[in-house]
Design an enzyme around this catalytic site. Structure first.
Site, short mmCIF file in Angstrom:
data_model
loop_
_atom_site.label_atom_id
_atom_site.label_comp_id
_atom_site.label_asym_id
_atom_site.label_seq_id
_atom_site.Cartn_x
_atom_site.Cartn_y
_atom_site.Cartn_z
N PRO A 74 0.81 -1.22 0.00
CA PRO A 74 0.00 0.00 0.00
C PRO A 74 0.85 1.27 0.00
O PRO A 74 0.33 2.36 -0.25
CB PRO A 74 -0.84 -0.10 1.27
CG PRO A 74 -0.36 -1.28 2.02
CD PRO A 74 0.55 -2.08 1.15
N GLU A 122 1.26 -6.09 7.09
CA GLU A 122 2.03 -5.53 8.21
C GLU A 122 3.43 -5.09 7.78
O GLU A 122 3.98 -4.16 8.35
CB GLU A 122 2.15 -6.55 9.37
CG GLU A 122 0.84 -6.92 10.00
CD GLU A 122 0.21 -8.14 9.36
OE1 GLU A 122 -0.06 -9.10 10.08
OE2 GLU A 122 -0.01 -8.15 8.13
N ARG A 139 -3.27 -8.33 -20.58
CA ARG A 139 -4.28 -8.07 -21.62
C ARG A 139 -3.82 -7.05 -22.65
O ARG A 139 -4.39 -6.95 -23.72
CB ARG A 139 -5.62 -7.69 -21.00
CG ARG A 139 -5.61 -6.38 -20.26
CD ARG A 139 -6.91 -6.20 -19.49
NE ARG A 139 -8.08 -6.17 -20.36
CZ ARG A 139 -8.39 -5.15 -21.17
NH1 ARG A 139 -7.62 -4.10 -21.23
NH2 ARG A 139 -9.46 -5.21 -21.92
N ASP A 158 -10.43 1.08 -24.72
CA ASP A 158 -10.90 0.93 -23.36
C ASP A 158 -11.04 2.25 -22.63
O ASP A 158 -10.28 3.18 -22.88
CB ASP A 158 -9.89 0.12 -22.53
CG ASP A 158 -10.06 -1.36 -22.71
OD1 ASP A 158 -11.12 -1.78 -23.17
OD2 ASP A 158 -9.10 -2.09 -22.39
CL1 6GU Z 1 -0.30 -3.66 -3.28
N1 6GU Z 1 -1.11 -4.36 -0.88
C1 6GU Z 1 -1.92 -4.27 0.18
N2 6GU Z 1 -1.71 -5.07 1.23
N3 6GU Z 1 -2.94 -3.44 0.25
C2 6GU Z 1 -3.15 -2.67 -0.81
C3 6GU Z 1 -2.34 -2.71 -1.95
C4 6GU Z 1 -1.31 -3.58 -1.95
N4 6GU Z 1 -2.80 -1.81 -2.84
C5 6GU Z 1 -3.84 -1.25 -2.26
N5 6GU Z 1 -4.06 -1.74 -1.04
#
Ligand code: 6GU
Length: 251
Positions: free
Chosen positions: A87, A114, A152, A167
């Site tokens: 994230p 984590e 894709r 798209d």
């Molecule tokens: Cl790549 N990993 C995690 N754990 N949560 C996320 C993410 C990735 N992308 C958005 N939320």
């Protein structure tokens, strides 16, 4: 393109990889996608891939040794981008997907939420990607999203080759509405212009619908979309007052 995915949950992948366009791309030899169990590079009896964080606190951290060993085995002598799904990564977009299609190989490491030992990011990973601003339990679903969006785009992966270029997002705009048979369904008719057989009128209607839909739902996209002078006139008529990508660029 060869794609290697490193995970502690390899069982999450087959149903996604073995269906639809991802399956066809692999069957056609366009993508060679391999999923690896990180536990196969552990050396202890319990196949431990995580441990408690130094300094205390909750959660577990992914250990560096199995990740380094696996990546070094999998990449061999080649120079391969090593992408950590986290994230904290840069936000994944269609532009990033297009950029990744230029690589002959990609290695994805699915991080658990984590965290991963910082030395993995500092000394092994070359790129970090997030698929959006929300929390997933691990990088596995994100890896599937990224792999699908990239594969894709590989030439030959879609049945209808122009589809990828048309798209939503590839054009910088959302797509307008689509219709198929029946002509009349529960009293709701297909727009007359689509039945007219008049290709220029159909193309113009579709373009205006794409602009209208983008204005209604994602006006932020209009500031960066590639637009013609006609597009801009239509958008102004529809009430858009915002900026355009080439504002201030002299023609
Ligand atoms: Cl790549 N990993 C995690 N754990 N949560 C996320 C993410 C990735 N992308 C958005 N939320």
């Amino acid at each position: 393109m060869r794609i290697d995915i490193l995970t502690i949950f390899p069982e999450m992948f087959p149903c996604v990889l073995d269906a639809s366009i991802l399956k066809r791309a692999q069957d056609k030899g366009l993508a060679d996608i391999r999923v690896w169990n990180l536990r196969d590079w552990t050396t202890d009896r319990h196949k431990t891939t995580d441990d408690a964080p130094y300094g205390g606190g909750g959660g577990m951290v992914m250990k560096p040794e199995p990740i380094f060993a696996a990546v070094e085995d999998i990449r061999g002598e080649e120079e391969v981008p090593v992408i950590l799904l986290t994230p904290q990564g840069r936000r994944f977009t269609q532009t990033v997907a297009e950029e990744l299609t230029q690589q002959a190989r990609l290695i994805f490491i699915c991080g658990r939420y984590e965290g991963v030992d910082e030395r993995v990011r500092e000394h092994l990973v070359t790129d970090e990607i997030s698929i959006g601003d929300y929390v997933l339990s691990g990088g596995e679903l994100a890896a599937m999203v990224v792999v699908d969006a990239v594969v894709r785009l590989l030439p030959g992966a879609l049945g209808y080759e122009r589809a990828a270029a048309e798209d939503s997002h590839a054009t910088g705009l959302l797509e307008g509405p689509h219709y198929t048979r029946p002509l009349l369904f529960r009293g709701w008719e297909v727009p007359e212009v689509l039945r007219s057989g008049h290709h220029a009128r159909v193309a113009e209607w579709r373009r205006r619908q794409a602009l209208k839909r983008t204005l209604e739902r994602r006006p932020d996209l209009l500031a960066t979309a590639r637009l013609t002078e006609q597009d801009k006139r239509w958008l102004r008529e529809m009430g858009y007052h915002g900026p355009f990508a080439d504002d201030g660029v002299s023609q």
